[in-house]
Motif scaffolding. Sequence first.
Motif, PDB file in Angstrom:
ATOM      1  N   ASN A 128      48.344 -53.490  -6.668  1.00 13.07           N
ATOM      2  CA  ASN A 128      48.021 -53.179  -5.535  1.00 13.07           C
ATOM      3  C   ASN A 128      46.835 -53.476  -5.652  1.00 13.07           C
ATOM      4  OD1 ASN A 128      46.455 -51.662  -7.618  1.00 13.07           O
ATOM      5  ND2 ASN A 128      48.102 -49.813  -7.503  1.00 13.07           N
ATOM      6  N   TYR A 129      45.801 -53.469  -4.112  1.00 11.61           N
ATOM      7  CA  TYR A 129      44.667 -53.082  -3.825  1.00 11.61           C
ATOM      8  C   TYR A 129      43.556 -53.399  -5.011  1.00 11.61           C
ATOM      9  CZ  TYR A 129      39.811 -53.525  -1.460  1.00 11.61           C
ATOM     10  OH  TYR A 129      39.169 -53.292  -0.705  1.00 11.61           O
ATOM     11  N   PHE A 130      44.100 -52.189  -6.361  1.00 11.18           N
ATOM     12  CA  PHE A 130      42.986 -52.328  -7.366  1.00 11.18           C
ATOM     13  C   PHE A 130      43.198 -53.079  -8.448  1.00 11.18           C
ATOM     14  CE2 PHE A 130      43.139 -48.182  -5.105  1.00 11.18           C
ATOM     15  CZ  PHE A 130      41.876 -48.188  -4.050  1.00 11.18           C
ATOM     16  N   ASN A 131      44.386 -54.077  -8.616  1.00 14.56           N
ATOM     17  CA  ASN A 131      44.636 -55.303  -9.409  1.00 14.56           C
ATOM     18  C   ASN A 131      45.183 -55.985  -9.185  1.00 14.56           C
ATOM     19  OD1 ASN A 131      44.289 -53.361 -11.757  1.00 14.56           O
ATOM     20  ND2 ASN A 131      45.925 -51.366 -10.437  1.00 14.56           N
ATOM     21  N   LEU A 132      45.330 -56.889  -9.757  1.00 15.70           N
ATOM     22  CA  LEU A 132      45.684 -58.264 -10.244  1.00 15.70           C
ATOM     23  C   LEU A 132      46.068 -58.927  -9.035  1.00 15.70           C
ATOM     24  CD1 LEU A 132      44.435 -61.673 -10.480  1.00 15.70           C
ATOM     25  CD2 LEU A 132      45.676 -61.417 -12.496  1.00 15.70           C
TER      26      LEU A 132
ATOM     27  N   THR B  87      53.351 -61.645 -19.104  1.00 12.94           N
ATOM     28  CA  THR B  87      54.804 -60.991 -18.700  1.00 12.94           C
ATOM     29  C   THR B  87      54.893 -59.849 -17.912  1.00 12.94           C
ATOM     30  OG1 THR B  87      55.273 -59.348 -20.852  1.00 12.94           O
ATOM     31  CG2 THR B  87      55.801 -61.900 -21.438  1.00 12.94           C
ATOM     32  N   GLY B  88      54.248 -58.968 -17.743  1.00 15.38           N
ATOM     33  CA  GLY B  88      54.403 -58.670 -17.040  1.00 15.38           C
ATOM     34  C   GLY B  88      54.664 -56.644 -18.017  1.00 15.38           C
ATOM     35  N   PHE B  89      54.884 -57.484 -18.854  1.00 18.60           N
ATOM     36  CA  PHE B  89      55.204 -55.668 -19.733  1.00 18.60           C
ATOM     37  C   PHE B  89      54.067 -56.125 -21.091  1.00 18.60           C
ATOM     38  CE2 PHE B  89      58.740 -55.813 -17.470  1.00 18.60           C
ATOM     39  CZ  PHE B  89      59.606 -54.749 -17.646  1.00 18.60           C
ATOM     40  N   SER B  90      53.576 -54.344 -21.558  1.00 17.42           N
ATOM     41  CA  SER B  90      52.735 -55.051 -22.485  1.00 17.42           C
ATOM     42  C   SER B  90      52.915 -53.424 -23.081  1.00 17.42           C
ATOM     43  CB  SER B  90      51.413 -55.418 -22.092  1.00 17.42           C
ATOM     44  OG  SER B  90      50.397 -55.191 -23.753  1.00 17.42           O
ATOM     45  N   PRO B  91      53.070 -52.740 -24.514  1.00 14.99           N
ATOM     46  CA  PRO B  91      53.413 -53.646 -25.394  1.00 14.99           C
ATOM     47  C   PRO B  91      54.935 -54.112 -24.815  1.00 14.99           C
ATOM     48  CG  PRO B  91      52.952 -51.495 -26.090  1.00 14.99           C
ATOM     49  CD  PRO B  91      52.521 -51.590 -24.504  1.00 14.99           C
TER      50      PRO B  91
ATOM     51  N   ASP C 166      66.054 -57.984  -8.819  1.00 16.25           N
ATOM     52  CA  ASP C 166      65.800 -57.546 -10.488  1.00 16.25           C
ATOM     53  C   ASP C 166      65.467 -55.701 -10.912  1.00 16.25           C
ATOM     54  OD1 ASP C 166      68.123 -58.803 -10.801  1.00 16.25           O
ATOM     55  OD2 ASP C 166      66.393 -60.333 -11.873  1.00 16.25           O
ATOM     56  N   ILE C 167      63.926 -56.012 -10.255  1.00 15.24           N
ATOM     57  CA  ILE C 167      63.256 -54.480 -10.493  1.00 15.24           C
ATOM     58  C   ILE C 167      63.934 -53.188 -10.038  1.00 15.24           C
ATOM     59  CG2 ILE C 167      61.432 -54.661  -8.399  1.00 15.24           C
ATOM     60  CD1 ILE C 167      60.740 -53.612 -11.986  1.00 15.24           C
ATOM     61  N   ASN C 168      64.764 -53.723  -9.117  1.00 18.24           N
ATOM     62  CA  ASN C 168      65.909 -51.988  -7.920  1.00 18.24           C
ATOM     63  C   ASN C 168      66.270 -51.941  -9.468  1.00 18.24           C
ATOM     64  OD1 ASN C 168      63.135 -51.446  -6.561  1.00 18.24           O
ATOM     65  ND2 ASN C 168      64.448 -52.897  -5.044  1.00 18.24           N
ATOM     66  N   ALA C 169      67.275 -52.504 -10.099  1.00 20.19           N
ATOM     67  CA  ALA C 169      68.464 -52.557 -10.606  1.00 20.19           C
ATOM     68  C   ALA C 169      67.852 -52.159 -11.803  1.00 20.19           C
ATOM     69  CB  ALA C 169      69.048 -54.075 -10.994  1.00 20.19           C
TER      70      ALA C 169
ATOM     71  N   VAL D 270      56.950 -47.672 -11.507  1.00 16.84           N
ATOM     72  CA  VAL D 270      55.804 -48.126 -10.309  1.00 16.84           C
ATOM     73  C   VAL D 270      56.941 -49.475 -10.350  1.00 16.84           C
ATOM     74  CG1 VAL D 270      54.528 -48.703  -9.716  1.00 16.84           C
ATOM     75  CG2 VAL D 270      54.182 -46.992 -10.851  1.00 16.84           C
ATOM     76  N   SER D 271      57.602 -50.435  -9.108  1.00 17.14           N
ATOM     77  CA  SER D 271      57.602 -51.751  -9.089  1.00 17.14           C
ATOM     78  C   SER D 271      56.415 -52.811  -8.335  1.00 17.14           C
ATOM     79  CB  SER D 271      58.817 -51.373  -8.092  1.00 17.14           C
ATOM     80  OG  SER D 271      59.206 -50.785  -7.170  1.00 17.14           O
ATOM     81  N   GLU D 272      55.532 -52.471  -7.768  1.00 15.67           N
ATOM     82  CA  GLU D 272      54.726 -53.126  -7.515  1.00 15.67           C
ATOM     83  C   GLU D 272      54.667 -54.750  -8.654  1.00 15.67           C
ATOM     84  OE1 GLU D 272      52.129 -50.422  -6.163  1.00 15.67           O
ATOM     85  OE2 GLU D 272      50.585 -50.984  -8.627  1.00 15.67           O
TER      86      GLU D 272
END
Lengths: 692, 335
Positions: A583-587, A456-460, A617-620, A573-575
């Motif tokens: 970013n480069y280091f992650n999936l 989902t992007g979010f955890s927990p 939506d992430i900016n909002a 962080v909206s990436e």
Amino acid sequence: MDQTVNFREENNMKSLFYSSVALLALTGAASAATCPAVTVSDMMGVAAGAYPQQFELDEFQSLGGCTVEFSANPDSAALNARILGNPELPSLADRLPSEPLVLAPYDSIGTYGGTLDALSNATEAGTSDFMSIRHVNLVRYSDDLATIVPNVAKSWEWNDDFTQLTFTLREGHKWSDGAPFTANDVKFWYDNLALDSNVREKPKDYVLVGGEAMDVVVVDDLNVQFNLPAPKPGLLSHFANHYAQGFQPVHFLGQFHPDITADADANAQAIGFENGYAAISAYYGNSDWMDTATPYLNSPDLLAGLPAGTVPTLESHIIIAESTEGRHLVANPYFFQVDTAGNQLPYINEQDELFVGESEVRLLKLINSEVDYKSQSLNLDYAPMLLEGQEAGDFTVELKPEIALASFAFNVTSEDLAKREVFGDLRFRQAMSVAINRDEINEVVYFGLGRGQQYTGFSPTPGFIGEEVEQSYAQFDQDMANALLDEIGMVDTNGDGTRELPNGDPLVLNLQVATQAMSIKLVELVSQNWRDVGIDSTVKEVTTDEFRSAMSANQLDVTMYAKSQPLAVILGVSELFQPPFDNYFNLRTGMLWGEYVDTDGASGVKPPQYVYDMMDDINAFQAAIVGTDESNEIGARLVKTMVDSLLFIGTVKAVAPIYHSNSLKNFTEFQTQSYAYYRTYPYRPTQWYFSE
Amino acid sequence: MLQFSKFVAVRASLAVLTLLLVSFIVFTLMELVPGDCAERYLSFKNSQGAVITPADIQAERVRLGLDQPYVKRWAFWVANAFRGEFGDSCILRLNISQLLGQKFWLSLGLCLSALVLAYAIAIPVGILAATSKNALLNNSLRLVSYLGLALPNFLLALMIMLFSTIWFGESLTGLFSKEFRDAAWNWDRVKDFLGHAWLPIFILGWSATAFAIQTVRALMSDEIGKLYVTAAAARGVSGRRLLMRYPARHALAPIINSLGFDLNRIFNELPVVALILTLTEAGSLLIEALARSNDQQLAGAIIFLLTGSIVTINFVTDILLAVTDPRVRRSIVGG
């Protein structure tokens, strides 16, 4: 029995102490006593300060009605002598800020000395765990992972609409070479490193607000203002959980920066570098990561003539040697924290980091007690052997929930157009997700301790994400997978038992695994699950470095890594919601979508509309105040888009081991075993110490 | 003497030719790996926040000279390689000569030590085995050498580490203790190094010894039965004198000849052992570069250096043989 006696004695001591404190308070501050050695487990009658487990000096002295007397590590001078380029050590009073941060140790006042032994995988691989031990930033998340507390900054202030954040620094705070640390160092980091295209071609997401730069204003030496183009309440949270330290020494790096001095190139050439930016690159690595190669490794031939072996730091320890085998660090003699008894921190004299690439050998070294602390790269696979070795090895292993979730992504912008079409088909990704037997993975890889779920992007999982969203397409349903694959025309035309692409070409997914964040056992199970529905694959272990570069070079069919961030991080962080979604280091996936967005359509591949929706939506979401209905509504919409698109396929959220030596004291149990909140940073490793 | 110098000159030029040929093969293999240095370098730049387009990659190729014709690049590479300059590692982004530094010499030292150890044991033991009629001795020697041949090195290393961990609480990894890792060379560091290096030398040496014993024994057995030995015995030469003067001398010639080959075989085994023992030398870098990170520049440099060592040893043994073996000597200098 013994304990009761001790307890009583202690209580008697305490009441005696309280009465004397009260007496002193009455007789006035002129003859104020030495402060009590307050710890988290025993506050000795001193009231809690504004923030948990730590005090500002004035605050502590007035709460305790006492004066803190400072003392230094007796080895300070000897350690200082090993820091290349450091001058003779002045007295402690000239090294500490006039307003140091006072930490209450967890259990007891520590003793100085010892070397903390740590393991990483290789240069710039698997090192964040170790780096977090010496890490500092403007602020910090307390160990409740909810309260942001002062650290390098003494205090901060937001304006009403979250467009201006002002930090107040500590009077007399010094870099590890003794030079003053001021607001100019913050501005230098932001203007001359983070935004300078000669240092980094494109500013990182975390230094921008809605894609625009901030305006950093030096009010005076102790006050620095971040003026934001739009509200971003998460900026403070960013400085609490991120590896990027919001300051760099202008007195040192500035001498090589053409915007700071006209002599930059001459200064750099005098010590053997090609130009000023080359010197900055050698010292700063052109990255906010603190594990980029130092001149010890990248310019050994110049080392003898350099003003310092590594860039001055505010961290608790500083590098004094580096090779491809490991690094060695000593305590920073100018560190700004003291304990409640006035001892300058850190307690631990030295740190030693050894690079071991083989995970089996790392395990052997852990069982053999050759390491004092480790959690990164410890898969749950290791838990049985580690738990069994606890007593013999005199170490403790705790199993704590992870934050990141082992996830897969199909390359929706594959260079191979036939593959791009299939991977870009939502039905294919749905089929691949329901083909995964998450219960089996949980049993085999995570001993049944984890839980299957969707990414989902979010955890927990925050409150605004419902159970049905979290479990969307996370069920195990081979019939559904087969039906979906048939539907998109992937059938076994040549009778070899595996499905071909709709155009008849064979499809063999090349699964490259970086075991730093992915259990190879899990990948093998998924590979088998996919083969069961007719999608063939091969599994190969590669280094993290290789995986990352191949992923960003758009060479992989499938990418896989642990992924997810806590709400606190996503606020800043909206990436995760902008292609290529990390970013480069992650999936990452959709490298060409990312290119299209970054170049305003000049090159790359245009992403579908839902990707633009997520970016809006992430900016909002970041501009809204977290916890409000408005924020929850945007958050829910954002996650629904992410889950419905299945750009990332989640597997099982697990627990993972944390290893620490029993001789390491003031070690508190962590809430999570994860990178989020920057690993050990909330748990204050500067007050760790070794018992005899 | 003139003819001997001519012989040396011919051998030397042949050695250089071999090295050139091998370097061409190595270079070709490096080219065959998908993804070139420009792509790898730029994906690193990408990590710095840069947006990478195919045009950037092309520009970088031009900058690195990767757009030049294949043979021209090989000539450039090999010319630099002979000067000990191998450029930058694509993945580690460090100068290869600085990165390899003493590591290659450490590796070569380990392999040569294992080789010396192997023959120091194999020659006397092999001769003894060939001449002895003692069945118990012969059978136990055979068992030890079969074990050495059959037992994979990595397994042996893991077993020794495991036993050492259980009994001595020491995992026996690395080439230096912590305190000497970054120190300059001095006598204490040498002692520390030797205290760590015996294990890889022993592990590499064991299988090499097993192989060498079998070779020496077979060669000796062949020679002992020959007529000239019988003739010498008939003239009253006996015992050790007979063995050393006649069959042993002949049996040793092929062994000297194969030293280069043996070194190569030991070096082939080094990376796996090095990986297990976390030795920080060129062998582990090679496997890292080849198998895990596709770092062609680094792998190419190490293979080139290794080939150079083997060719040099072959050259030296050729000369050595010419000096020690009268038959060879006569064929060169005549008379």
